[in-house]
Design a protein around this motif. Structure first.
Motif, short mmCIF file in Angstrom:
data_model
loop_
_atom_site.label_atom_id
_atom_site.label_comp_id
_atom_site.label_asym_id
_atom_site.label_seq_id
_atom_site.Cartn_x
_atom_site.Cartn_y
_atom_site.Cartn_z
N ASP A 77 0.96 -1.21 -0.13
CA ASP A 77 0.07 0.02 -0.03
C ASP A 77 0.94 1.53 0.09
OD1 ASP A 77 -2.49 1.40 0.18
OD2 ASP A 77 -2.27 1.67 2.33
N SER A 91 -5.93 -4.50 -6.23
CA SER A 91 -5.20 -4.53 -7.42
C SER A 91 -3.67 -4.36 -7.26
CB SER A 91 -5.71 -3.38 -8.44
OG SER A 91 -7.06 -3.88 -8.88
N ALA A 92 -3.42 -3.35 -6.51
CA ALA A 92 -1.90 -3.16 -6.27
C ALA A 92 -1.34 -4.64 -5.68
CB ALA A 92 -1.76 -2.10 -5.11
N GLN A 96 2.49 2.31 -3.45
CA GLN A 96 1.44 2.85 -4.48
C GLN A 96 2.08 4.32 -4.62
OE1 GLN A 96 -2.70 1.33 -4.98
NE2 GLN A 96 -2.27 0.99 -2.92
N THR A 97 2.16 4.61 -5.83
CA THR A 97 2.71 6.04 -6.34
C THR A 97 1.36 6.75 -6.62
OG1 THR A 97 2.81 5.45 -8.74
CG2 THR A 97 4.90 5.38 -7.66
N THR A 98 0.45 6.04 -7.01
CA THR A 98 -1.08 6.58 -6.85
C THR A 98 -1.94 5.83 -6.20
OG1 THR A 98 -0.46 7.43 -9.48
CG2 THR A 98 -2.78 7.68 -8.56
N PRO A 99 -2.29 6.39 -5.15
CA PRO A 99 -3.27 5.69 -4.37
C PRO A 99 -4.57 5.13 -5.04
CG PRO A 99 -2.78 7.54 -3.20
CD PRO A 99 -2.13 7.56 -4.38
N LEU A 153 -6.29 -1.17 -3.56
CA LEU A 153 -5.37 -2.00 -2.85
C LEU A 153 -5.36 -3.42 -3.37
CD1 LEU A 153 -3.30 -2.28 -0.70
CD2 LEU A 153 -4.98 -2.45 1.08
#
Length: 78
Positions: free
Chosen positions: A44, A55-56, A47-50, A53
């Motif tokens: 979490d 998918s991340a 992640q560069t672009t929140p 979660l």
């Protein structure tokens, strides 16, 4: 798909993952010697672009799986 509740960054959240991704996430955490919640918090935080979660986590698991060969102890490149 299964919903999993976790506590990260001091608050409860839920993620929805296929069993295969959850199993791989557990293995990732085991390899690192950390709790699954800590692994999720790390993903979490990276992640560069929140965003989503779940998918991340899938992307992180895929990256981990694709680099598994390099992590093997008998790999001369590892």
């Amino acid at each position: 798909m299964r919903k999993h509740s976790v506590s990260i960054h001091g608050h409860r959240t839920s993620i929805t993952l296929e069993n295969a991704f959850m199993d791989a996430l557990r293995q990732m955490a085991r390899e690192r010697g950390i709790a699954v919640a800590a692994m999720i918090a790390e993903i979490d935080g990276a992640q560069t672009t929140p965003g989503n979660l779940s998918s991340a986590i899938r992307v992180a698991v895929l990256d981990w799986a694709l680099t598994a060969e390099r992590r093997r102890p008998d790999n001369p490149e590892g």
